[in-house]
Design an enzyme around this catalytic site. Structure first.
Site, mmCIF file in Angstrom:
data_model
loop_
_atom_site.group_PDB
_atom_site.id
_atom_site.type_symbol
_atom_site.label_atom_id
_atom_site.label_comp_id
_atom_site.label_asym_id
_atom_site.label_seq_id
_atom_site.Cartn_x
_atom_site.Cartn_y
_atom_site.Cartn_z
ATOM 1 C CG HIS A 33 -2.063 0.939 1.468
ATOM 2 N ND1 HIS A 33 -1.935 2.100 1.443
ATOM 3 C CD2 HIS A 33 -3.358 0.741 0.901
ATOM 4 C CE1 HIS A 33 -3.337 2.934 1.515
ATOM 5 N NE2 HIS A 33 -4.101 1.830 0.864
ATOM 6 C CG ASP B 55 -7.722 -4.039 -3.003
ATOM 7 O OD1 ASP B 55 -7.237 -3.005 -2.919
ATOM 8 O OD2 ASP B 55 -9.599 -3.911 -3.331
#
Ligand code: SDX
Length: 430
Positions: free
Chosen positions: A306, A364
């Site tokens: 991320h 996700d």
């Protein structure tokens, strides 16, 4: 007296810039006068160190794995609130009391239907069109239907446009799914909750009664809460940039949907599930990890890493719990892909390649498994993400329009192309 940051360069030249402090998180150096004072721009591809705006909506601490919506921890909101309650919080800044909540729910429910002619847009798509392609087109087309709420400088227009988008995205996402399936569109049932109504429009048919499973409705509602907003991510920044030119809110949200579609962003849940399907079995994990480590392979561990979280994404933990609850409810606790995902996560989190790069599961990684268990097709995962993120996008868009400091977004560049030269007539060119 505010703190200053001093920049020195060249032969002893110096310039000072104010340091601005927020309520929490990193300070910022106000460089709005940098070019006029130094004749230089900053250089920050991907905006890794750039604050594009002030905002009071969402706070993320990537090192601590903290996510707050208007100051409330995502862990508390995801358990104690429902999605429309969180939508009210994100848009208005405070949690609603019962009267405010009831009024908000009633106002959203009044706008769940779409104009009958909007349904015709789908006829222009192939039946196998990716739902995100339909969403970009149909959501953008909303601006052709609501001329009464396009004046972005009118606060009332902004309120009605926000309610229409929050109310209609579930209907349009469900229509994209039904169109792919070749089934008739289902009208909203306003006696159902927001998320139960979405599941009705997705899975009901005219032929038989459909009652959504409350456990599954609660799970999907929590998934929507986890995806509602996330500070100045790529798609939110796209919405803000589009809005900074004065574009209408429907066009701005369509731009956000287009950006979210990318596999590095909202498309990662679809890509993560495809990755798990490709790995297929726990025994194949070591080979796959080896390919991820090989830079030439171009293979990434989808659902990992991320730009901000250099610690566990708090949403990933909640998503994994939701995954377990849904699979248990459906008698799929031994789901092959869930077990494969947990094995892959364990191996990755013990491997120095990922640990040294602070690569942890993000929102996700598990969301695809739980959505698949809910019966949602893989190519609709990002559409569900867009449905939820519309709440954050519209709140961020509103905040930008209302910010007196905001102006049209117009980054500059470091030019590396040809310097001035004259055109040579065609006949004299080499
Ligand atoms: C979302 O911004 C948001 O808030 C987004 C989001 C939201 O709610 O809006 O949180 C939603 O987009 C979540 C992220 C979903 N994307 C994926 O899961 C796709 C896989 N992840 C990567 O593509 C990547 O991690 C990004 C795009 C998410 C972040 O990219 P960065 O910031 O460029 O990654 P980095 O610079 O921190 O990478 C550091 C190193 C690099 O290797 P080295 O050059 O140091 O050798 O880690 C490597 C990267 O190549 N790396 C990965 C990796 N992610 C980064 N290696 C393997 N697999 C990965 N997933």
């Amino acid at each position: 007296m505010s703190e200053k940051a001093t920049l020195t360069w060249g032969n002893g030249r110096a310039a000072e810039f104010p340091v601005l402090k927020g309520s929490v998180g990193p300070d910022v150096i106000d460089i709005r006068t940098l070019y006029s004072e130094t004749g230089m721009f900053t250089y920050d591809p991907g905006y890794t160190s750039t604050g594009s705006t002030k905002s009071a909506i969402t706070y993320i601490d990537g090192d601590q794995g903290i996510l707050l919506y208007r100051g409330y921890p995502i862990e508390e909101l995801a358990v104690q609130c429902d999605f429309l309650e969180v939508a009210y919080l994100i848009k208005h800044g405070e949690l609603p009391n019962q009267a405010q909540y009831d009024d908000w729910v009633m106002r959203v429910k009044r706008h769940t239907m779409v104009h009958e002619q909007l349904a015709r847009f789908f006829q222009g798509f192939r039946r196998d069109a990716h739902p995100m392609a339909s969403l970009v087109g149909v959501v953008g087309a909303l601006s052709a239907f609501y001329h009464d709420s396009l004046d972005i400088n009118d606060p009332e227009h902004r309120v009605i446009a926000a309610i229409r988008l929050i109310a209609k995205l579930p209907t349009i996402v469900a229509m994209a799914y039904k169109y792919n399936m070749g089934q008739p569109f289902m009208y909203p049932r306003n006696e159902l909750s927001y998320t139960a109504n979405f599941m009705h429009m997705m899975f009901a048919t005219p032929c038989e009664k459909y009652e959504p499973n409350p456990v599954l409705v609660r799970a999907l509602d929590r998934i929507l809460i986890l995806h509602a907003d996330h500070e100045q991510n790529a798609s939110t920044s796209t919405v803000r940039l589009a809005g900074s030119s004065g574009a209408n809110p429907f066009a701005c949200i369509a731009a956000g949907i287009a950006c979210l579609w990318g596999p590095a962003h909202g498309g990662a849940n679809e890509a993560a599930l495809a990755m798990l399907e490709r790995i297929g079995d726990v025994s194949k994990i070591p080979d796959f990890i080896a390919r991820v480590k090989d830079k030439n392979s171009g293979v990434k561990l989808m659902g990992f890493g991320h730009r901000v979280y250099k610690h566990y994404d708090p949403r990933a933990k909640l998503m994994r719990e939701t995954c377990y609850e849904v699979l248990a409810e459906l008698g799929l606790a031994n789901d092959r892909l869930f077990k494969l995902a947990m094995a892959l996560e364990k191996i990755a989190l013990e491997d120095d390649y990922f640990v040294s790069r602070k690569l942890y599961p993000n929102v996700d990684f598990y969301s695809g498994i739980v959505q698949r268990a809910l019966g949602i097709p893989t190519n609709l995962f990002t559409g569900i993400f867009a449905l939820a993120r519309t709440v954050g996008w519209i709140a961020q868009w509103n905040e930008m329009i209302s910010d007196p400091e905001q102006k049209i977004g117009r980054p500059r560049q470091l030019y590396t192309g040809a310097t001035r030269r004259d055109v040579v007539p065609m006949g004299k060119r080499a």
